[in-house]
Design a protein around this motif. Structure first.
Motif, PDB file in Angstrom:
ATOM      1  N   ASN A  27     -21.663  14.451  14.590  1.00 36.56           N
ATOM      2  CA  ASN A  27     -22.761  14.864  13.711  1.00 36.56           C
ATOM      3  C   ASN A  27     -22.322  14.929  12.252  1.00 36.56           C
ATOM      4  O   ASN A  27     -23.102  14.611  11.338  1.00 36.56           O
ATOM      5  N   SER A  28     -21.080  15.342  12.013  1.00 35.67           N
ATOM      6  CA  SER A  28     -20.575  15.408  10.648  1.00 35.67           C
ATOM      7  C   SER A  28     -20.459  14.007  10.036  1.00 35.67           C
ATOM      8  O   SER A  28     -20.740  13.813   8.849  1.00 35.67           O
ATOM      9  N   LYS A  29     -20.046  13.046  10.847  1.00 41.37           N
ATOM     10  CA  LYS A  29     -19.973  11.667  10.353  1.00 41.37           C
ATOM     11  C   LYS A  29     -21.348  11.147   9.979  1.00 41.37           C
ATOM     12  O   LYS A  29     -21.511  10.471   8.950  1.00 41.37           O
ATOM     13  N   ASP A  30     -22.352  11.447  10.802  1.00 41.20           N
ATOM     14  CA  ASP A  30     -23.721  11.020  10.488  1.00 41.20           C
ATOM     15  C   ASP A  30     -24.212  11.654   9.184  1.00 41.20           C
ATOM     16  O   ASP A  30     -24.838  10.985   8.357  1.00 41.20           O
ATOM     17  N   LEU A  31     -23.938  12.958   9.021  1.00 42.15           N
ATOM     18  CA  LEU A  31     -24.368  13.642   7.806  1.00 42.15           C
ATOM     19  C   LEU A  31     -23.648  13.083   6.590  1.00 42.15           C
ATOM     20  O   LEU A  31     -24.266  12.860   5.534  1.00 42.15           O
ATOM     21  N   ASN A  32     -22.361  12.845   6.715  1.00 39.50           N
ATOM     22  CA  ASN A  32     -21.586  12.312   5.590  1.00 39.50           C
ATOM     23  C   ASN A  32     -22.063  10.912   5.213  1.00 39.50           C
ATOM     24  O   ASN A  32     -22.165  10.573   4.022  1.00 39.50           O
ATOM     25  N   TRP A  33     -22.380  10.091   6.212  1.00 42.84           N
ATOM     26  CA  TRP A  33     -22.856   8.734   5.934  1.00 42.84           C
ATOM     27  C   TRP A  33     -24.248   8.754   5.311  1.00 42.84           C
ATOM     28  O   TRP A  33     -24.518   8.010   4.358  1.00 42.84           O
ATOM     29  N   SER A  34     -25.134   9.615   5.822  1.00 40.96           N
ATOM     30  CA  SER A  34     -26.506   9.658   5.310  1.00 40.96           C
ATOM     31  C   SER A  34     -26.562  10.227   3.897  1.00 40.96           C
ATOM     32  O   SER A  34     -27.385   9.803   3.079  1.00 40.96           O
ATOM     33  N   SER A  35     -25.694  11.200   3.616  1.00 40.26           N
ATOM     34  CA  SER A  35     -25.717  11.853   2.305  1.00 40.26           C
ATOM     35  C   SER A  35     -24.780  11.212   1.299  1.00 40.26           C
ATOM     36  O   SER A  35     -24.740  11.643   0.140  1.00 40.26           O
ATOM     37  N   ARG A  36     -24.016  10.190   1.745  1.00 41.80           N
ATOM     38  CA  ARG A  36     -23.033   9.517   0.886  1.00 41.80           C
ATOM     39  C   ARG A  36     -21.997  10.489   0.326  1.00 41.80           C
ATOM     40  O   ARG A  36     -21.566  10.407  -0.826  1.00 41.80           O
ATOM     41  N   GLY A  37     -21.627  11.454   1.162  1.00 45.45           N
ATOM     42  CA  GLY A  37     -20.580  12.400   0.786  1.00 45.45           C
ATOM     43  C   GLY A  37     -21.016  13.515  -0.135  1.00 45.45           C
ATOM     44  O   GLY A  37     -20.178  14.225  -0.689  1.00 45.45           O
ATOM     45  N   ARG A  38     -22.337  13.733  -0.289  1.00 43.62           N
ATOM     46  CA  ARG A  38     -22.828  14.767  -1.194  1.00 43.62           C
ATOM     47  C   ARG A  38     -23.898  15.585  -0.486  1.00 43.62           C
ATOM     48  O   ARG A  38     -24.484  15.167   0.504  1.00 43.62           O
ATOM     49  N   GLY A  39     -24.140  16.787  -1.041  1.00 45.12           N
ATOM     50  CA  GLY A  39     -25.251  17.599  -0.563  1.00 45.12           C
ATOM     51  C   GLY A  39     -24.964  18.421   0.670  1.00 45.12           C
ATOM     52  O   GLY A  39     -25.898  18.798   1.376  1.00 45.12           O
ATOM     53  N   PHE A  40     -23.699  18.758   0.941  1.00 42.37           N
ATOM     54  CA  PHE A  40     -23.398  19.627   2.072  1.00 42.37           C
ATOM     55  C   PHE A  40     -22.227  20.532   1.715  1.00 42.37           C
ATOM     56  O   PHE A  40     -21.459  20.262   0.784  1.00 42.37           O
TER      57      PHE A  40
ATOM     58  N   ASP B 261      -6.272  23.497   4.304  1.00 42.27           N
ATOM     59  CA  ASP B 261      -6.237  23.189   5.734  1.00 42.27           C
ATOM     60  C   ASP B 261      -7.605  22.691   6.207  1.00 42.27           C
ATOM     61  O   ASP B 261      -7.697  21.780   7.040  1.00 42.27           O
ATOM     62  N   VAL B 262      -8.648  23.299   5.657  1.00 46.49           N
ATOM     63  CA  VAL B 262     -10.012  22.868   5.999  1.00 46.49           C
ATOM     64  C   VAL B 262     -10.262  21.455   5.486  1.00 46.49           C
ATOM     65  O   VAL B 262     -10.848  20.614   6.179  1.00 46.49           O
ATOM     66  N   ILE B 263      -9.815  21.180   4.273  1.00 49.13           N
ATOM     67  CA  ILE B 263      -9.999  19.844   3.695  1.00 49.13           C
ATOM     68  C   ILE B 263      -9.291  18.791   4.543  1.00 49.13           C
ATOM     69  O   ILE B 263      -9.847  17.726   4.849  1.00 49.13           O
ATOM     70  N   ASN B 264      -8.058  19.083   4.937  1.00 48.39           N
ATOM     71  CA  ASN B 264      -7.315  18.135   5.780  1.00 48.39           C
ATOM     72  C   ASN B 264      -7.968  17.951   7.141  1.00 48.39           C
ATOM     73  O   ASN B 264      -7.938  16.852   7.713  1.00 48.39           O
ATOM     74  N   LEU B 265      -8.563  19.024   7.656  1.00 46.50           N
ATOM     75  CA  LEU B 265      -9.218  18.936   8.963  1.00 46.50           C
ATOM     76  C   LEU B 265     -10.445  18.039   8.912  1.00 46.50           C
ATOM     77  O   LEU B 265     -10.627  17.163   9.773  1.00 46.50           O
TER      78      LEU B 265
ATOM     79  N   GLU C  15     -14.220  12.103   2.804  1.00 38.87           N
ATOM     80  CA  GLU C  15     -13.177  11.882   1.814  1.00 38.87           C
ATOM     81  C   GLU C  15     -12.684  13.207   1.245  1.00 38.87           C
ATOM     82  O   GLU C  15     -13.383  14.218   1.251  1.00 38.87           O
ATOM     83  N   PHE C  16     -11.450  13.154   0.724  1.00 42.59           N
ATOM     84  CA  PHE C  16     -10.814  14.367   0.188  1.00 42.59           C
ATOM     85  C   PHE C  16     -11.643  14.976  -0.939  1.00 42.59           C
ATOM     86  O   PHE C  16     -11.855  16.201  -0.987  1.00 42.59           O
ATOM     87  N   LYS C  17     -12.133  14.149  -1.835  1.00 42.86           N
ATOM     88  CA  LYS C  17     -12.902  14.639  -2.981  1.00 42.86           C
ATOM     89  C   LYS C  17     -14.195  15.312  -2.528  1.00 42.86           C
ATOM     90  O   LYS C  17     -14.568  16.374  -3.042  1.00 42.86           O
ATOM     91  N   SER C  18     -14.874  14.702  -1.576  1.00 46.76           N
ATOM     92  CA  SER C  18     -16.126  15.284  -1.071  1.00 46.76           C
ATOM     93  C   SER C  18     -15.867  16.578  -0.314  1.00 46.76           C
ATOM     94  O   SER C  18     -16.636  17.541  -0.414  1.00 46.76           O
ATOM     95  N   ALA C  19     -14.777  16.625   0.453  1.00 48.65           N
ATOM     96  CA  ALA C  19     -14.444  17.828   1.213  1.00 48.65           C
ATOM     97  C   ALA C  19     -14.090  18.986   0.282  1.00 48.65           C
ATOM     98  O   ALA C  19     -14.472  20.134   0.529  1.00 48.65           O
TER      99      ALA C  19
END
Length: 272
Positions: free
Chosen positions: A163-176, A193-197, A204-208
């Motif tokens: 589900n996270s992959k779908d959200l990241n793809w639909s939002s282009r890494g923004r808005g969450f 640790d959360v960013i790496n997870l 992506e690191f920047k979006s996380a």
């Protein structure tokens, strides 16, 4: 320096919040939110909403916010977003159970909540589309990813990642945003640790990094407009009294009196 936030920690019992405060400061968080999850099908009694009390001790070095998450399974539950009792909460999150409720909440109540928290531990009954995400972006509503479900068991982890992959793809890494959803201090992790997870989720690191820092500012600002303004346009400020205004007025800006008002400067001199 980034100010990291965790906006979804399950509300502890009274007297146990010090454990969270100490741990969150050690991990590097500066803002946390204690969350109350309310099932609307059980909370509505005779069309009246019963809400929990926010009686938690404050922390001087940590910004502590109060959050409520409304789990809605019927269109009538959305009317509770207009309840004035919700103003005592800093953050209002909505967890709709169907695509119809998701669309109705975005179109009819965009200024009444800040976070859309879908149950990513289960396979979503609908697919996130651009028609869902674009109105949220316009109204400063963010989606939420909780990482605790990804470290509990394999089935929850599989659904959360998908589900996270779908959200990241639909939002282009923004808005969450990314938060913990922790029910126990043992499940809390540090910001990096959360960013790496979540990079394992395809984020992506920047979006996380933005999802646990700058994106959370959207939630804060909308919370202020929700509680302190009228529809985000008008703000009510208390006016200072006449005596306070006179005392705060600079002396060099006080003009000499005219002959018609000799008593005005005398009053100012007595006050100053």
């Amino acid at each position: 320096m980034e100010l990291f936030s965790d906006l979804n920690i399950m509300c502890p019992k009274a007297g146990q919040e010090d454990v969270y405060y100490k741990l969150c400061l050690q991990l590097g968080y500066r803002t946390i939110a204690f969350n109350h999850v309310i099932d609307m099908s059980q909370a509505l009694v005779k069309n009246q909403l019963k809400l929990p009390k926010c009686n938690l001790k404050k922390c001087d070095d940590l910004q502590v916010l109060h959050r409520i998450t409304l789990v809605c399974s019927d269109p009538s539950h959305l009317r509770a977003l207009k309840n004035p009792q919700l103003k005592k909460f800093d953050i209002i999150a909505l967890s709709p159970k169907s695509e119809e409720l998701l669309s109705q909440s975005i179109s009819n109540f965009p200024n009444s909540f800040q976070i859309l928290s879908l149950d990513f531990t289960q396979k979503l009954p609908f697919r996130l589309k651009h028609t869902h995400l674009h109105p949220c972006k316009l109204n400063n509503v963010v989606f939420e990813i909780c990482y605790v479900s990804a470290i509990k068991d394999s089935s929850s982890c599989r659904n959360t990642v998908s589900n996270s992959k779908d959200l990241n793809w639909s939002s282009r890494g923004r808005g969450f945003i990314i938060s913990s959803g922790a029910e126990d201090p043992l499940f809390l992790r540090g910001p990096y640790d959360v960013i790496n997870l979540v990079t394992l989720f395809g984020i992506e690191f920047k979006s996380a990094k933005a999802a646990i820092s700058t994106n959370c500012e959207i939630v804060f600002l909308k919370g202020l407009t929700r509680t302190q303004t009228f529809n985000g346009i008008l703000q009510k400020n208390e006016l200072a009294t006449i005596e306070d205004s006179i005392i705060a007025f600079p002396k060099q800006l006080i003009l000499t009196e005219t002959s018609e008002q000799p008593s005005l400067s005398k009053k100012l001199k007595t006050v100053l």
